[in-house]
Design a protein around this motif. Structure first.
Motif, PDB file in Angstrom:
ATOM      1  N   CYS A  20      -3.343   6.461   1.145  1.00  0.00           N
ATOM      2  CA  CYS A  20      -2.905   6.960  -0.172  1.00  0.00           C
ATOM      3  C   CYS A  20      -1.564   6.302  -0.530  1.00  0.00           C
ATOM      4  O   CYS A  20      -1.303   5.981  -1.697  1.00  0.00           O
ATOM      5  CB  CYS A  20      -2.716   8.472  -0.158  1.00  0.00           C
ATOM      6  N   VAL A  21      -0.722   6.139   0.491  1.00  0.00           N
ATOM      7  CA  VAL A  21       0.601   5.546   0.250  1.00  0.00           C
ATOM      8  C   VAL A  21       0.437   4.109  -0.251  1.00  0.00           C
ATOM      9  O   VAL A  21       1.060   3.691  -1.246  1.00  0.00           O
ATOM     10  CB  VAL A  21       1.444   5.557   1.557  1.00  0.00           C
ATOM     11  N   ARG A  22      -0.420   3.350   0.427  1.00  0.00           N
ATOM     12  CA  ARG A  22      -0.625   1.950   0.023  1.00  0.00           C
ATOM     13  C   ARG A  22      -1.220   1.859  -1.388  1.00  0.00           C
ATOM     14  O   ARG A  22      -0.902   0.944  -2.148  1.00  0.00           O
ATOM     15  CB  ARG A  22      -1.540   1.233   1.015  1.00  0.00           C
ATOM     16  N   ALA A  23      -2.095   2.814  -1.731  1.00  0.00           N
ATOM     17  CA  ALA A  23      -2.720   2.770  -3.066  1.00  0.00           C
ATOM     18  C   ALA A  23      -1.679   3.042  -4.152  1.00  0.00           C
ATOM     19  O   ALA A  23      -1.668   2.372  -5.195  1.00  0.00           O
ATOM     20  CB  ALA A  23      -3.854   3.791  -3.144  1.00  0.00           C
ATOM     21  N   ILE A  24      -0.766   3.971  -3.909  1.00  0.00           N
ATOM     22  CA  ILE A  24       0.282   4.233  -4.913  1.00  0.00           C
ATOM     23  C   ILE A  24       1.207   3.021  -4.991  1.00  0.00           C
ATOM     24  O   ILE A  24       1.596   2.580  -6.086  1.00  0.00           O
ATOM     25  CB  ILE A  24       1.080   5.508  -4.575  1.00  0.00           C
ATOM     26  N   GLU A  25       1.527   2.481  -3.829  1.00  0.00           N
ATOM     27  CA  GLU A  25       2.415   1.298  -3.797  1.00  0.00           C
ATOM     28  C   GLU A  25       1.843   0.188  -4.697  1.00  0.00           C
ATOM     29  O   GLU A  25       2.591  -0.509  -5.394  1.00  0.00           O
ATOM     30  CB  GLU A  25       2.541   0.796  -2.352  1.00  0.00           C
ATOM     31  N   ALA A  26       0.510   0.065  -4.688  1.00  0.00           N
ATOM     32  CA  ALA A  26      -0.139  -1.003  -5.465  1.00  0.00           C
ATOM     33  C   ALA A  26       0.135  -0.864  -6.958  1.00  0.00           C
ATOM     34  O   ALA A  26       0.059  -1.854  -7.705  1.00  0.00           O
ATOM     35  CB  ALA A  26      -1.637  -1.001  -5.191  1.00  0.00           C
ATOM     36  N   ASP A  35       6.839   1.316   3.381  1.00  0.00           N
ATOM     37  CA  ASP A  35       6.479   1.081   4.785  1.00  0.00           C
ATOM     38  C   ASP A  35       6.843   2.287   5.654  1.00  0.00           C
ATOM     39  O   ASP A  35       6.063   2.709   6.505  1.00  0.00           O
ATOM     40  CB  ASP A  35       7.178  -0.176   5.329  1.00  0.00           C
ATOM     41  N   ALA A  36       8.044   2.835   5.398  1.00  0.00           N
ATOM     42  CA  ALA A  36       8.471   3.989   6.207  1.00  0.00           C
ATOM     43  C   ALA A  36       7.530   5.172   5.955  1.00  0.00           C
ATOM     44  O   ALA A  36       7.130   5.881   6.887  1.00  0.00           O
ATOM     45  CB  ALA A  36       9.905   4.371   5.860  1.00  0.00           C
ATOM     46  N   THR A  37       7.154   5.375   4.679  1.00  0.00           N
ATOM     47  CA  THR A  37       6.290   6.513   4.353  1.00  0.00           C
ATOM     48  C   THR A  37       4.887   6.302   4.922  1.00  0.00           C
ATOM     49  O   THR A  37       4.263   7.244   5.423  1.00  0.00           O
ATOM     50  CB  THR A  37       6.220   6.716   2.824  1.00  0.00           C
ATOM     51  N   PHE A  38       4.404   5.056   4.855  1.00  0.00           N
ATOM     52  CA  PHE A  38       3.084   4.745   5.438  1.00  0.00           C
ATOM     53  C   PHE A  38       3.107   5.095   6.931  1.00  0.00           C
ATOM     54  O   PHE A  38       2.218   5.791   7.435  1.00  0.00           O
ATOM     55  CB  PHE A  38       2.771   3.255   5.251  1.00  0.00           C
TER      56      PHE A  38
END
Ligand code: 3HC
Ligand code: NAI
Length: 698
Positions: A230-236, A211-214
């Motif tokens: 991109c952050v959310r896609a890696i998180e997935a 969340d912080a990185t997003f």
């Protein structure tokens, strides 16, 4: 098999050579060919390994961008890459040139990767308003770690082979022919008993605070959303197995594909490449240019000379006196030290340039051998005419004579010479060695090869060149004058410069118009207003004199420490100048205006409507050949947000009919300023868009 892929056997190694010039984009035919090639290799008795290699300039430049926005065609890239990775044969990628986006994703699906030292890799999808959509967000973190993967994806930057090797993206770097290197490497692997391996099967590295990185990525991206996704896609990748991560990536990819930002950025990608291709200049050879003359070494002349020197050209710079010449040399030296500090030139190049590539002179005879001369003296027609008379006297036949004027009539300047065919405008932007835009102003008599020379020079200097016709301000400054006037009208009616700047920066402009004015120098606009008043202003036009009062008090913006803002605490500390609002209030009172409230939405709507309306007039009058020429002018010279594609692409996206009805509504109160552009009315009547015109001119 598709003719885009050649299949060949070298003993127990099958070679799939990709032939899709110029850059091996992964079009449907290429994907199908690779799919069939893997099938064929697996069925080909005795084959134990497959080599994938690109012919020509690149391994793969990525997915075929021309297919975007259309229904996806089988085989889909993620499925193809999964197919390659699942092969029981050993699959080797041999990379050269660029491996970008889907191109790098194909390489990551191969079991082993070799590259030449000059190879470059990257995931530039964010520059198209997208994220990697064929496993990049799932495979790269497994290989290189989350931080490195995020850096590559969110910046979209290319990295060299050595860094890619350090990150584990490339296994082996070897100089030589990519096909031969690949074959030798595959042979080595077979001989060593190497087995199939898959990046998708590697464990995930430690997670980060998503969340912080997003949030931080979103804040850094100035309104553009794809980097944060991109952050959310890696998180997935951490929420389930590899296939679940792939599904999540694909969903984000397709969601972004539907956005206006994707449409704007892809328009920018193709327009940036189309802008220098003018049908009228096809096959016209430019004149040879190696020696440049620059007249005037002030802000612009010094910047233009710097740009030319940095591109390896020899420059003779002419000033009015030895003292002015020394001051000009000082400006160029300071520009070059900046380039040296930023690593743009080596210490060797730096001393060579200052050694003999630059000559500062005061005598016109020194320009006798120049191939092209750019005049950048004061913005005064009388001074420019004297300069061009001198150039006409000394320059060799065939020399190109250019003016960097911001607003003045190039036809009038050309007419003072005996060779108007050799004269054109080359309008650079400040600082000229940094800003990417060059307007090539083609006057009535300019010869085609002189216009072509303007474009060739722009290319040599690394500029994005746009063709413009002659009018007051050409494409960019003419449109700027109109939207600045619109902003001034809003100020008279109740908005503040600070609210307008904030609203437009939230829209995505690098800087609002009043911060820009402070940067450029308020004296420039003042001089234009004085000239226009002297020429006679139409009595129907609204006038605002409050800015003149700032200038009369010696406040010219950043360079004097005060303008709309007070820069006492440095150029970045934009504190409103307390003298400004009282001047505005006095002007409102003098004009009998009762101020009203503006919300940010209305500010943006009016400002953009005025910009689009003037841009439509500029295209309709042929000053810009195509709408895309306006879009690229605003993008590269005026801080227009790239993810909106340009003002006319933005207009297409929001809808021309709504904009026209807004303009007609505003015209009820001020029919002179808001007279609708005939081209805009025509497009609305015909149900067409500006982009339709781009395609017609194609
Ligand atoms: N698809 C379609 N056409 C492409 C293309 C692509 N990916 N990349 C380049 N082209 C075209 C250009 O439009 C140009 O066409 P033109 O000659 O008709 O104008 C031609 O190829 C040559 O391109 P350049 O003039 O840009 O050549 P350069 O040598 O200067 O640059 C390049 C080459 C570095 C490959 C540059 O073109 C580039 O950056 N291309 C885009 C790369 C990219 O964004 N890839 C990611 C695509 S999205 C993706 O892969 C999604 C995936 O994750 C699913
Ligand atoms: P400047 O005032 O910084 O520099 C002008 C230079 O020309 C001075 O150094 C002066 O000594 C020299 N000069 C004047 N008359 C001369 C003559 N007869 N012979 C030789 N040298 C002479 O002005 P600036 O800002 O560099 O502008 C120059 C031109 O570029 C103008 O036409 C301006 O409209 C245009 N321009 C300016 C931009 C800007 O942002 N400043 C942007 C784009 C164009």
């Amino acid at each position: 098999m598709s003719d885009k892929i050649a299949y060949a056997r070298h003993g127990d190694i099958a070679v799939l050579t990709v032939k899709n010039p110029p850059v091996n984009a992964l079009s449907q035919a290429v994907r199908q060919g690779l799919w069939d090639g893997i099938n064929k290799a697996e069925a080909d008795t005795g084959v134990r390994a497959v080599l994938i290699v690109g012919e020509g300039r690149a391994f793969f430049a990525g997915a075929d961008i021309k297919e975007f926005g259309k229904p996806p065609l089988d085989p889909h890239l993620p499925d193809l890459i999964r197919r390659i990775e699942a092969s029981p044969l050993i699959v080797v990628a041999s990379m050269h040139g660029v491996s970008l986006g889907g191109g790098l994703e194909v390489a990551l699906g191969c079991h082993y990767r070799i590259a030449v030292p000059s190879a470059r890799v990257g995931l530039p999808e964010v520059h198209l308003g997208l994220i990697p959509g064929a496993g990049g967000t799932q495979r790269l973190p497994r290989l290189a770690g989350v931080d490195a993967a995020l850096d590559v994806m969110t910046t979209g930057r290319q990295i060299g082979a050595a860094q890619a090797h350090d990150l584990g993206i490339i296994d082996v770097i070897k100089d030589g022919d990519p096909a031969e290197n690949g074959l030798a490497y595959a042979r080595e692997l077979l001989d060593a008993g190497a087995t199939r391996r898959a990046v998708s099967e590697l464990p995930l590295p430690a997670p980060i605070d998503w969340d912080a990185t997003f949030g931080a990525t979103l804040a850094r991206s100035k309104g553009q959303i794809s980097p944060a996704w991109c952050v959310r896609a890696i998180e997935a990748a951490y929420a389930g197995d590899f296939d679940a991560g792939m599904k999540a990536e694909r969903k984000i990819f397709f969601d972004l594909m539907q956005t206006d930002q994707r449409k704007g950025m892809i328009h920018a990608f193709f327009s940036e490449r189309a802008v220098g291709n003018l049908p009228e200049l096809k096959g016209v050879a430019p004149r040879e240019v190696s020696r440049i003359g620059v007249i005037g070494g002030g802000t612009m002349g010094a910047g233009i000379a710097t740009a030319a020197l940095l591109s390896g050209l020899n420059v003779h710079l002419l000033e009015m006196s030895p003292e002015a010449g020394e001051a000009a040399r000082g400006r160029i030296e300071s520009n070059l030290s900046g380039a040296l500090r930023r690593g743009k030139i080596s210490p060797d190049q730096h001393s060579k340039i200052l050694g003999d590539a630059l000559q500062v002179v005061t005598d016109y005879d020194a320009l006798a051998e120049a191939d092209l001369v750019i005049e950048a003296v004061f913005e005064d027609m009388a001074v420019k005419k004297v300069v061009f008379a001198e150039l006409d006297r000394v320059c060799k036949p065939g020399a190109v004579l250019a003016s960097n004027t911001s607003y003045l009539d190039i036809n009038e300047i050309a007419a003072t010479t005996s060779r108007p065919g050799d004269v054109l405008g080359l309008h650079f932007f400040s600082p000229a060695h940094v800003m990417k835009l060059l307007e090539v102003v083609v006057a009535d008599a300019t010869a085609p090869d002189v216009a072509a020379t303007g474009f060739a020079l722009g290319k040599a200097l690394g500029k994005t060149s746009v063709r413009a016709g002659v009018c007051d301000g050409f494409i960019g400054n003419r449109i700027l004058s109109t939207y600045r006037t619109c902003a001034d009208h809003m100020i008279l009616d109740g908005a503040s410069p600070y609210q307008i700047d904030a609203a437009l920066e939230a829209f995505g402009f690098a800087m609002g118009p009043f911060a820009v004015a402070d940067l450029a120098g308020l004296d420039i606009g003042w001089a234009v207003r004085k000239r226009k008043r002297a020429e006679g202003i139409d009595p129907r036009a609204r006038d605002a004199a409050y800015a003149d009062k700032l200038c009369e008090d010696g406040h010219f913006g950043q360079k004097t420490g005060k303008g709309y803002y007070d820069y006492a605490a440095g150029p970045k500390a934009r504190v409103p100048n307390p003298d400004v609002m009282p001047l505005i209030e006095a002007e409102r009172a003098a004009q009998g205006i009762t101020p009203r409230d503006f919300d940010d939405e209305e500010i943006v709507r009016r400002y953009m409507a005025s910009m689009v309306n003037e841009a439509a007039k500029v295209v309709g009058e042929g000053i810009a050949r195509r709408p895309l020429d306006v879009d690229m002018t605003l993008l590269f010279g005026y801080g227009f947000p790239r993810y909106r594609g340009g003002p006319l692409k933005w207009a297409d996206i929001v809808g021309l009919d709504g904009l026209l009805s807004d303009i007609k509504g505003y015209a009820e109160a001020d029919p002179y300023f808001w007279a609708p552009a005939p081209l805009l009315e025509k497009l609305v009547a015909e149900g067409r868009t500006f982009d339709d015109l781009n395609k017609e001119e194609g």
